[in-house]
Design an enzyme around this catalytic site. Sequence first.
Site, PDB file in Angstrom:
ATOM      1  NE  ARG A 131     -12.008  13.197 -30.332  1.00  0.00           N
ATOM      2  CZ  ARG A 131     -11.753  12.844 -29.078  1.00  0.00           C
ATOM      3  NH1 ARG A 131     -10.555  12.494 -28.698  1.00  0.00           N
ATOM      4  NH2 ARG A 131     -12.706  12.843 -28.178  1.00  0.00           N
TER       5      ARG A 131
ATOM      6  CE  LYS B  38      -4.293   8.828 -24.614  1.00  0.00           C
ATOM      7  NZ  LYS B  38      -5.066   8.919 -23.360  1.00  0.00           N
TER       8      LYS B  38
ATOM      9  CG  PHE C 216      -7.455  16.131 -25.127  1.00  0.00           C
ATOM     10  CD1 PHE C 216      -7.644  15.520 -26.358  1.00  0.00           C
ATOM     11  CD2 PHE C 216      -7.771  15.420 -23.986  1.00  0.00           C
ATOM     12  CE1 PHE C 216      -8.135  14.218 -26.449  1.00  0.00           C
ATOM     13  CE2 PHE C 216      -8.254  14.114 -24.065  1.00  0.00           C
ATOM     14  CZ  PHE C 216      -8.430  13.517 -25.297  1.00  0.00           C
ATOM     15  CB  THR C 217     -12.283  16.028 -24.681  1.00  0.00           C
ATOM     16  OG1 THR C 217     -11.414  14.903 -24.506  1.00  0.00           O
ATOM     17  CG2 THR C 217     -12.658  16.148 -26.160  1.00  0.00           C
TER      18      THR C 217
ATOM     19  CG  PHE D 248     -16.588  12.766 -26.973  1.00  0.00           C
ATOM     20  CD1 PHE D 248     -16.344  13.904 -26.237  1.00  0.00           C
ATOM     21  CD2 PHE D 248     -15.730  11.684 -26.823  1.00  0.00           C
ATOM     22  CE1 PHE D 248     -15.269  13.971 -25.354  1.00  0.00           C
ATOM     23  CE2 PHE D 248     -14.653  11.734 -25.959  1.00  0.00           C
ATOM     24  CZ  PHE D 248     -14.432  12.891 -25.207  1.00  0.00           C
TER      25      PHE D 248
ATOM     26  CG  ASP E 213      -1.489  16.462 -22.688  1.00  0.00           C
ATOM     27  OD1 ASP E 213      -0.921  15.354 -22.591  1.00  0.00           O
ATOM     28  OD2 ASP E 213      -2.691  16.577 -22.955  1.00  0.00           O
TER      29      ASP E 213
ATOM     30  CE1 TYR F  75      -4.090   2.006   0.502  1.00  0.00           C
ATOM     31  CE2 TYR F  75      -2.495   3.477   1.526  1.00  0.00           C
ATOM     32  CZ  TYR F  75      -3.746   3.255   0.967  1.00  0.00           C
ATOM     33  OH  TYR F  75      -4.631   4.298   0.866  1.00  0.00           O
TER      34      TYR F  75
HETATM   35  O1  PLI Z   1      -7.510   9.150 -21.101  1.00  0.00           O
HETATM   36  P1  PLI Z   1      -6.606   9.696 -20.044  1.00  0.00           P
HETATM   37  O2  PLI Z   1      -7.348  10.227 -18.882  1.00  0.00           O
HETATM   38  O3  PLI Z   1      -5.530   8.735 -19.638  1.00  0.00           O
HETATM   39  O4  PLI Z   1      -5.781  10.909 -20.696  1.00  0.00           O
HETATM   40  C1  PLI Z   1      -6.395  12.096 -21.063  1.00  0.00           C
HETATM   41  C2  PLI Z   1      -5.698  12.718 -22.239  1.00  0.00           C
HETATM   42  C3  PLI Z   1      -4.975  13.851 -22.043  1.00  0.00           C
HETATM   43  N1  PLI Z   1      -4.340  14.457 -23.089  1.00  0.00           N
HETATM   44  C4  PLI Z   1      -4.386  13.970 -24.337  1.00  0.00           C
HETATM   45  C5  PLI Z   1      -3.678  14.688 -25.418  1.00  0.00           C
HETATM   46  C6  PLI Z   1      -5.087  12.815 -24.605  1.00  0.00           C
HETATM   47  O5  PLI Z   1      -5.106  12.344 -25.825  1.00  0.00           O
HETATM   48  C7  PLI Z   1      -5.801  12.157 -23.535  1.00  0.00           C
HETATM   49  C8  PLI Z   1      -6.619  11.048 -23.773  1.00  0.00           C
HETATM   50  N2  PLI Z   1      -6.906  10.667 -25.001  1.00  0.00           N
HETATM   51  C9  PLI Z   1      -7.755   9.731 -25.394  1.00  0.00           C
HETATM   52  C10 PLI Z   1      -8.552   8.890 -24.461  1.00  0.00           C
HETATM   53  C11 PLI Z   1      -7.889   9.515 -26.810  1.00  0.00           C
HETATM   54  O6  PLI Z   1      -8.614   8.601 -27.227  1.00  0.00           O
HETATM   55  O7  PLI Z   1      -7.247  10.259 -27.570  1.00  0.00           O
END
Ligand code: PLI
Length: 462
Positions: free
Chosen positions: A387, A263, A129-130, A453, A220, A77
């Site tokens: 998008r 990513k 970004f969203t 979305f 980011d 933990y």
């Molecule tokens: O999906 P998260 O919470 O791990 O990360 C959010 C996020 C932040 N910045 C950017 C540039 C992203 O592309 C992003 C998440 N992107 C998703 C889920 C996508 O499908 O592009």
Amino acid sequence: MAKTITKRSWAEPYRMKMVELLKVTTKPQRMKAMRDAGYNTFLLHAEDVYIDLLTDSGTNAMSDQQWAAFMTGDEAYAGSKSYYNMEKAIQKYYGYRYVIPTHQGRGAEHILSQILIKKGDYIPGNMYFTTTRLHQEMAGGTFVDIIVDEAHDPNSEFPFKGNVDMNKLEALVKKVGAEKIPYVCIATNVNMAGGQPISIKNLRELREFTQKHGIRIIHDMTRVAENAFFIQQRESGYEKAKIADIVKEICSLTDGATMSSKKDALVNIGGFLAINDWEIYEEARNLVVAYEGLHTYGGIAGRDMEAIAVGIKESLSDSHQKARVGQVEYLGEKMLEYGIPLVKPFGGHGIFVDAKAFLPHLSQDEFPAQTLAAEIYIDSGVRTMERGIVSAGRNSKGENYHPNLELVRFTIPRRVYTQAHMDVVAESAAMVYERRNKIKGLKMVYEPKFLRFFQARFDKLK
Ligand code: PLI
């Protein structure tokens, strides 16, 4: 006559050891699945999808080295050895000083926004970004787009469409004052612009300007290694530089970062906030325990932190990025052969189809990109994502944003699909393109309050 070689091919720097079988569906099954999903590809059951290009987020294939590290995860933990391994990798490869793990990228965005943004602040960024913008708004801030105009033009071949327009930033500072700008938010490989890079030259100019005004840069860094690959390919002076060194240089020009490790870092879950300032770190340690978990696990398992540590290193390999971005380019070239209108230059994590040009008979309020994503799924079981106007959402007055870019994203998961899959995808897009004139738009019948979305539902227009 025998063909002569003009260009040498790339190939994946790995081979397959295990495979996952896919389900092939019939067209009537897909029509029903799409109807049941309210014409929203997010609401499909994944097992009804043949080739899943919804996102590159958390859909990566891990390497044998990552799986091996996974088994060594320390699930204590507090004070997990795996946290320290991840922290070490972040410090070594990215150069940031302090690290707070979070369950994924938006967890880091949440904590950072709560710490740095006050009501009435402005947060300039190289396109929204969203989730990032939502957390900025929830903290009382207003996002301001300062990306170069070329980024909003799908046909512009400008090599650094992720660049900041310094005049736009300067105008904002003049208008609202530097004290109302807690930080500039800089994404590497700008997702919403089509996976487009920012140059080191631009970042240096930005650094100089912001330092003069006492404004931080928060990075980011979700797709920083893909951005570094483009710098290596396109920016003068970086032709011989290693991706790992370019990434370190990018990070050194910023004060901290939010990261979705799902990513670039080649894992299925996880993220972090990294920061050089001790006071911000201390505040983040306070908030993380309220929202995510202890500051040495932040909502992820020890095994995931081990996989992130290895994934970061693998993501910085030149041969990995050459094959990763090479595969995206391969799909783009195929689609261009069929005359499909695309965002150019091709992005790092996917091919973005220009739905306005694909379906010019639909107005933006008839959701061309949403419509096209549904049609592609029905044609072949390939899942993509909207998008455009749906992703853009509404402003604080409740009015729809009408973004210039109305795109369908064909996002390529890392190390998952083959060139043959890409052929099938391009052919499906081409089949839909052939019957584009007959395609009718959609109307929205259910709209959720946040990030619509993900869960909005639509019906076909008659
Ligand atoms: O999906 P998260 O919470 O791990 O990360 C959010 C996020 C932040 N910045 C950017 C540039 C992203 O592309 C992003 C998440 N992107 C998703 C889920 C996508 O499908 O592009």
